[in-house]
Each structure stands twice: as C-alpha cells, then as structure tokens.
Design a protein around this motif. Structure first.
Motif, PDB file in Angstrom:
ATOM      1  N   GLY A  69      -5.250 -15.679  67.400  1.00  0.00           N
ATOM      2  CA  GLY A  69      -6.264 -15.201  68.318  1.00  0.00           C
ATOM      3  C   GLY A  69      -7.544 -15.999  68.250  1.00  0.00           C
ATOM      4  O   GLY A  69      -8.189 -16.260  69.277  1.00  0.00           O
TER       5      GLY A  69
ATOM      6  N   GLU B 210     -11.886 -11.343  66.990  1.00  0.00           N
ATOM      7  CA  GLU B 210     -10.488 -11.589  66.639  1.00  0.00           C
ATOM      8  C   GLU B 210     -10.244 -11.406  65.149  1.00  0.00           C
ATOM      9  O   GLU B 210     -11.178 -11.483  64.346  1.00  0.00           O
TER      10      GLU B 210
ATOM     11  N   ASP C 227     -10.126  -8.415  70.946  1.00  0.00           N
ATOM     12  CA  ASP C 227      -8.693  -8.291  70.703  1.00  0.00           C
ATOM     13  C   ASP C 227      -8.411  -6.815  70.447  1.00  0.00           C
ATOM     14  O   ASP C 227      -9.336  -6.010  70.273  1.00  0.00           O
TER      15      ASP C 227
ATOM     16  N   LYS D 167      -1.664 -16.006  73.761  1.00  0.00           N
ATOM     17  CA  LYS D 167      -2.303 -16.625  72.600  1.00  0.00           C
ATOM     18  C   LYS D 167      -1.261 -17.379  71.774  1.00  0.00           C
ATOM     19  O   LYS D 167      -0.137 -16.909  71.646  1.00  0.00           O
TER      20      LYS D 167
ATOM     21  N   SER E  89      -5.755  -8.668  74.869  1.00  0.00           N
ATOM     22  CA  SER E  89      -4.731  -8.638  73.825  1.00  0.00           C
ATOM     23  C   SER E  89      -3.520  -9.468  74.214  1.00  0.00           C
ATOM     24  O   SER E  89      -3.216  -9.628  75.397  1.00  0.00           O
TER      25      SER E  89
ATOM     26  N   TYR F 245      -8.238 -14.794  77.536  1.00  0.00           N
ATOM     27  CA  TYR F 245      -9.699 -14.755  77.413  1.00  0.00           C
ATOM     28  C   TYR F 245     -10.368 -15.370  78.644  1.00  0.00           C
ATOM     29  O   TYR F 245     -11.424 -14.903  79.085  1.00  0.00           O
TER      30      TYR F 245
END
Length: 225
Positions: free
Chosen positions: A177, A172, A13, A148, A114, A154
């Motif tokens: 996250g 994270e 992240d 997220k 992110s 991811y």
C-alpha cells in the motif's frame, strides 16, 4: 484556534488501518491453503499475503499446491472470510475517534481506498460504525485497471475529490500500500503499531513512507497545521 488542514484530502486504506481484519482474513486463508496441501505456518501466511491481492498470488499458490485458484474457490474464500469478519471484526484501537476528528478538519475530503472487494470494504466499515463517514467516497482496487501496488485506486480517490494526488495524504500499513500511495505522488504516513500482522517503521519507510506513527490517537495532529 481550530486546527488547519495540511493537505487537500486524506485517503485511508482499510484493512490494518481502519479495521483489525488481517488476522481473521489470514486465518481463513491459512486453513484453506492447508486444505489444498500447502502446510505453511500462520506466520508465513501473514508474511506472504498481507497487503496483497489474493488473485495476484495465483501462480504462487499453484506452485505450492498444484491447484489453480478459480472463481468458485475465491467465492468460498470470501464467504468464509465474511462470516468470520461479521462475527469477530474489531476496529483498530482509537480509529473511530481519529477518523471523526480528521473529518472535522477535512469535511467531505476523506476517502477510503482499499485493495479489497467492495462488499468486504462496506461490510467492515458498517461493522465498526464508519460507513457514514466514508459513504460515497469508497474505492476498491478491484474496480480499477490495476490494484495496489499500482497507484490506480489512490488516483481514482483523488480525482473524485478534484485534487492533485500530490496534495493528498495517504494512510497505509503495508509495503504494498505504501508503494501505491507513493506512486500516486501522495505524502504517505505509515501506520506501524506493535502487532504481529503489522510491519515495522523501517520496513514502511524503506517502501516509501514519508513518516510513520504507531497509535491512531497521533493521526489528527499529524494531519493538521
């Protein structure tokens, strides 16, 4: 003997993990929400919005202000936010060295994933000197079907490395996250330093983190055999 990798890739992240940006970003948000008439405290603003996509909170903001945030308002928010980040952004203590050490263990197999918009991510990575470490492997949740806590960013980062996300580790610092990384099937390490804008270890473990750590100096050792 050189340290050996435990995972296929490491997915970081950005805000709160690589950069100490949450206080700055939430300071701008707090001021702009007060200007709309929502007299929430700075601590409440952090609790409500850290780790979340602002556009996803439009209903909550409208409920408290009567104003529906639009693209013009978001553009002004980003302008003020970016100006403050350019002026005052700092790296998370120890993170530059930690990323460099992780990159030696995982050459070409680290990525930044992110929930923020790409200009912000890239501005921040350049500001702290880590853009080159992640160049070509930067992923924005705003460019995915869902951000997220959905796992899309991811999954995209893992796919770019040609790996099963279950073989990746995710770093994270927010429950949102952590939920995203766990939903991707990855091993989530929750970063929880003693900070007003970070969550407790218990909160991150409850969200699905497999383990937690409080100092970036610990990270390379956690990712190596």
């Amino acid at each position: 003997m050189a340290p050996l990798p435990k995972y296929s890739a490491i997915l970081f992240d950005c805000d709160g993990v690589l950069v100490d940006s949450e206080s700055t970003t939430n300071g701008v948000l707090h001021q702009m929400l007060q200007e709309l008439g929502w007299q929430l405290s700075a601590d409440e603003c952090i609790a409500r919005f850290v780790g979340k996509m602002l556009r996803d909170e439009a209903d909550v903001i409208e409920e408290h202000t009567g104003f529906r945030i639009d693209e013009e308002w978001m553009t002004e928010f980003r302008r003020q936010r970016n100006a403050q980040l350019e002026a005052s952004l700092q790296a998370i203590p120890g993170v530059v060295d930690a990323v460099e050490r992780v990159a030696e263990i995982y050459p070409g197999r680290i990525a930044c994933a992110s929930g923020a918009d790409r200009p912000k991510i890239e501005l921040q990575l350049r500001k702290i000197g880590l853009f080159d470490a992640f160049e070509g492997r930067i992923f924005s949740g705003m460019e995915q079907p869902k951000s997220k806590p959905a796992p899309d960013v991811y999954l995209a980062a893992a796919a770019s490395r040609g790996i099963d996300p279950a073989e990746a580790a995710v770093i994270e610092d927010s429950p949102t996250g952590v939920i995203a990384g766990a939903a991707a099937g990855s091993h989530v390490l929750g970063f929880c330093p003693d900070s007003s804008v970070h969550q407790s270890a218990d909160t991150l473990l409850a969200a699905g983190a497999a383990e937690t750590f409080s100092e970036m100096e610990q990270l390379p050792g956690l990712l190596a055999e």
